[in-house]
Scaffold this motif. Sequence first.
Motif, PDB file in Angstrom:
ATOM      1  N   TRP A   1     -13.937  -0.729 -86.190  1.00 30.51           N
ATOM      2  CA  TRP A   1     -14.904  -1.685 -86.334  1.00 30.51           C
ATOM      3  C   TRP A   1     -15.885  -1.428 -87.618  1.00 30.51           C
ATOM      4  O   TRP A   1     -16.246  -2.329 -88.402  1.00 30.51           O
TER       5      TRP A   1
ATOM      6  N   ALA B   1     -13.760  -2.618 -68.883  1.00 30.83           N
ATOM      7  CA  ALA B   1     -15.275  -2.603 -69.314  1.00 30.83           C
ATOM      8  C   ALA B   1     -15.217  -3.164 -70.705  1.00 30.83           C
ATOM      9  O   ALA B   1     -14.306  -3.431 -71.563  1.00 30.83           O
ATOM     10  N   PRO B   2     -16.371  -3.791 -71.188  1.00 32.22           N
ATOM     11  CA  PRO B   2     -16.348  -4.744 -72.455  1.00 32.22           C
ATOM     12  C   PRO B   2     -16.532  -3.570 -73.736  1.00 32.22           C
ATOM     13  O   PRO B   2     -17.406  -3.480 -74.449  1.00 32.22           O
ATOM     14  N   VAL B   3     -15.408  -2.875 -73.734  1.00 38.24           N
ATOM     15  CA  VAL B   3     -15.574  -1.712 -74.896  1.00 38.24           C
ATOM     16  C   VAL B   3     -14.228  -1.886 -75.413  1.00 38.24           C
ATOM     17  O   VAL B   3     -13.229  -2.047 -75.137  1.00 38.24           O
TER      18      VAL B   3
ATOM     19  N   MET C   1     -16.787 -10.528 -69.452  1.00 39.79           N
ATOM     20  CA  MET C   1     -17.216 -10.673 -70.689  1.00 39.79           C
ATOM     21  C   MET C   1     -16.066 -10.269 -71.829  1.00 39.79           C
ATOM     22  O   MET C   1     -15.794  -8.703 -71.631  1.00 39.79           O
ATOM     23  N   SER C   2     -15.628 -10.800 -72.648  1.00 40.61           N
ATOM     24  CA  SER C   2     -14.675 -10.410 -73.516  1.00 40.61           C
ATOM     25  C   SER C   2     -15.197  -9.637 -74.827  1.00 40.61           C
ATOM     26  O   SER C   2     -16.698  -9.444 -74.918  1.00 40.61           O
ATOM     27  N   LEU C   3     -14.456  -8.932 -75.677  1.00 41.90           N
ATOM     28  CA  LEU C   3     -14.774  -8.260 -76.811  1.00 41.90           C
ATOM     29  C   LEU C   3     -15.810  -8.859 -77.804  1.00 41.90           C
ATOM     30  O   LEU C   3     -16.713  -8.359 -78.173  1.00 41.90           O
ATOM     31  N   ARG C   4     -15.417  -9.966 -77.911  1.00 41.70           N
ATOM     32  CA  ARG C   4     -16.226 -10.727 -78.981  1.00 41.70           C
ATOM     33  C   ARG C   4     -17.574 -10.806 -78.851  1.00 41.70           C
ATOM     34  O   ARG C   4     -18.507 -10.929 -79.913  1.00 41.70           O
ATOM     35  N   PHE C   5     -18.166 -11.145 -77.659  1.00 36.20           N
ATOM     36  CA  PHE C   5     -19.679 -11.204 -77.435  1.00 36.20           C
ATOM     37  C   PHE C   5     -20.146  -9.764 -77.055  1.00 36.20           C
ATOM     38  O   PHE C   5     -21.301  -9.648 -77.099  1.00 36.20           O
ATOM     39  N   ALA C   6     -19.406  -8.979 -76.598  1.00 36.54           N
ATOM     40  CA  ALA C   6     -19.955  -7.690 -75.996  1.00 36.54           C
ATOM     41  C   ALA C   6     -20.314  -6.669 -77.045  1.00 36.54           C
ATOM     42  O   ALA C   6     -21.086  -5.967 -76.745  1.00 36.54           O
ATOM     43  N   VAL C   7     -19.838  -6.925 -78.180  1.00 38.84           N
ATOM     44  CA  VAL C   7     -19.939  -5.604 -79.001  1.00 38.84           C
ATOM     45  C   VAL C   7     -21.071  -5.778 -80.110  1.00 38.84           C
ATOM     46  O   VAL C   7     -20.994  -6.940 -80.775  1.00 38.84           O
ATOM     47  N   ILE C   8     -21.573  -4.762 -80.421  1.00 37.50           N
ATOM     48  CA  ILE C   8     -21.923  -4.552 -81.758  1.00 37.50           C
ATOM     49  C   ILE C   8     -21.067  -3.554 -82.053  1.00 37.50           C
ATOM     50  O   ILE C   8     -19.646  -3.874 -82.330  1.00 37.50           O
ATOM     51  N   PRO C   9     -21.145  -2.184 -82.147  1.00 41.11           N
ATOM     52  CA  PRO C   9     -19.934  -1.508 -82.202  1.00 41.11           C
ATOM     53  C   PRO C   9     -19.603  -0.647 -81.177  1.00 41.11           C
ATOM     54  O   PRO C   9     -20.552  -0.344 -80.282  1.00 41.11           O
ATOM     55  N   SER C  10     -18.602  -0.014 -81.068  1.00 39.11           N
ATOM     56  CA  SER C  10     -18.192   0.610 -79.959  1.00 39.11           C
ATOM     57  C   SER C  10     -18.402   2.103 -79.828  1.00 39.11           C
ATOM     58  O   SER C  10     -19.447   2.616 -79.051  1.00 39.11           O
TER      59      SER C  10
END
Lengths: 318, 318
Positions: free
Chosen positions: B297, B38-40, B1-10
């Motif tokens: 972010w 990891a998706p961070v 899973m890439s960054l774009r979906f993974a995140v609200i904020p890290s």
Amino acid sequence: MSLRFAVIPSGKSLAACVAAGLFLSVTAQVAQAKNKSAPVPAVQASKFNLADLVKNSSAADWRALNLENTLYLELPKGRVVIELAPDFAPNHAQNIKALVREGYFDGLAIVRSQENYVAQWADPDEKREVKTAKRKLDAEFTVKYAANLPFTRLPDIDGYAPQVGHANSFPAGRDPKAGTAWLAHCYASVGVARGTESNSGDGTSLYVVTGHAPRQLDRNITVVGRVVQGMELLTTLPRGTGPLGFYEKPEERTPIKAIKVAADVPVSERSKLEIIRTDTATFKSIVDAQRNRGGEWYKVPAGHIDLCNVPLPIRVQK
Amino acid sequence: MSLRFAVIPSGKSLAACVAAGLFLSVTAQVAQAKNKSAPVPAVQASKFNLADLVKNSSAADWRALNLENTLYLELPKGRVVIELAPDFAPNHAQNIKALVREGYFDGLAIVRSQENYVAQWADPDEKREVKTAKRKLDAEFTVKYAANLPFTRLPDIDGYAPQVGHANSFPAGRDPKAGTAWLAHCYASVGVARGTESNSGDGTSLYVVTGHAPRQLDRNITVVGRVVQGMELLTTLPRGTGPLGFYEKPEERTPIKAIKVAADVPVSERSKLEIIRTDTATFKSIVDAQRNRGGEWYKVPAGHIDLCNVPLPIRVQK
């Protein structure tokens, strides 16, 4: 079970219940609370009783959810009802509806459940194609604080915004000096996940706040709406054990049967809900009652209410 | 899973994770966050990074949980670790330990789970006898604000208390004018259920805050401590469908295998945890970093932190 064990407080618990997950309509809750065999303590002084205030409200104190701006997130265990707030995120609300009407979300999954933070859904494989919706939108972190934007201000201080209150039944912040307004991150708020770039969220991945309000997210991410019913379906999901609460195995995810716009659902299958209006004298009384809880149980009224603790009752349409 | 979906904020998510349920030790979380797969998202500037602050902390920034004031609530799915706060509720802490050592809670049940409010345990049949513990205690809603009571004040405004801060790693409020201090109702706070009378709570029924902080309860009920690990075992319990979230059928309740005082448990079976000290420069840096989140972010630092959003990291003892 007797009173002694049953209670933290009664009016308060009912209030929290009303404000929160809403297993029952307010009417049903009030009916239950009046059942003498139920473990509920003595009714509070009417003036300070949320249940009575709701019961004695008039039809004009409520508004039906706007069917065109209401989404049904259909999960295996039931329906989560989301109301979108186009006053605050017009482009994202429109794009999310376009995604919904393409069937973009159908068959996707809840991919993340992080303790005291958020539940989030997305395409876990990132393979689904977007047809008519946009893949790039400008951020809608705030909107212009215009005279025609509804806003019923709370007198209570807030550390995250110069002013807080409610805009058409959504908790919101406002900065008159900057000329901006925004939806607040309270429990049940729905936002648009994004990457590092402000405009990297398009609505294909959304999250719901499942814990204590992470208000530091305000003005940093586009909030598009709020869950008005079914929060318990999200808050009780097993937590993901990967970083940030992502599920590590596909089988741990909760499948999304479908997301639908309420207006597109046959009338017989709709959740016929009304939400309290936040620009009325009744709502002001409700907030006052919560701010200074009376009755026998409370010994010290708080004299204050946090924006995210203000109850926003819903009920089944009469 | 890439960054774009993974995140609200890290950084924020990690912070919330640390502050919250704590599936993992901080060390493990930091290790995971550094795993490139990891998706961070990208690591934030060190100055504003909770994980780095925790990683770079010294041994003196932590204190072990006091074994004599730590309870293990053993549920079928795992252990909830509670730290009692005798500075604020000496008599209730003592009485609860007496109940624990009698075996009072063993075999009882979680009888209530109310959405966005509390989980509560008790004797559902109200038949269990108390042996050595007291059945009547004076309320300990507040304590005298004495010079020797630890209190590291936050500069942030608060609507519920003239001053807020931390007392020996517990979130607390203080009123210098009234000369009182009290533990605050944040997510994870543990309190003593009571009826209408102030002195009607004896510790035989306890509750844990599972949602947005119900701060209006502050100074209205005796808070005895805080869950430091295992919150997810309580927050994910099915909600009770009776009034106030009580379970309607006995089989819906979650049995309590036992509650033990950590000091009474064999060394090999103890949860060897340390909690961040709240009277150190490191802690001040952590709070500063959370108050004004930096990195790539965040676009708008909040400039404020809510008492109940302050992370209180724990880690496995080295």
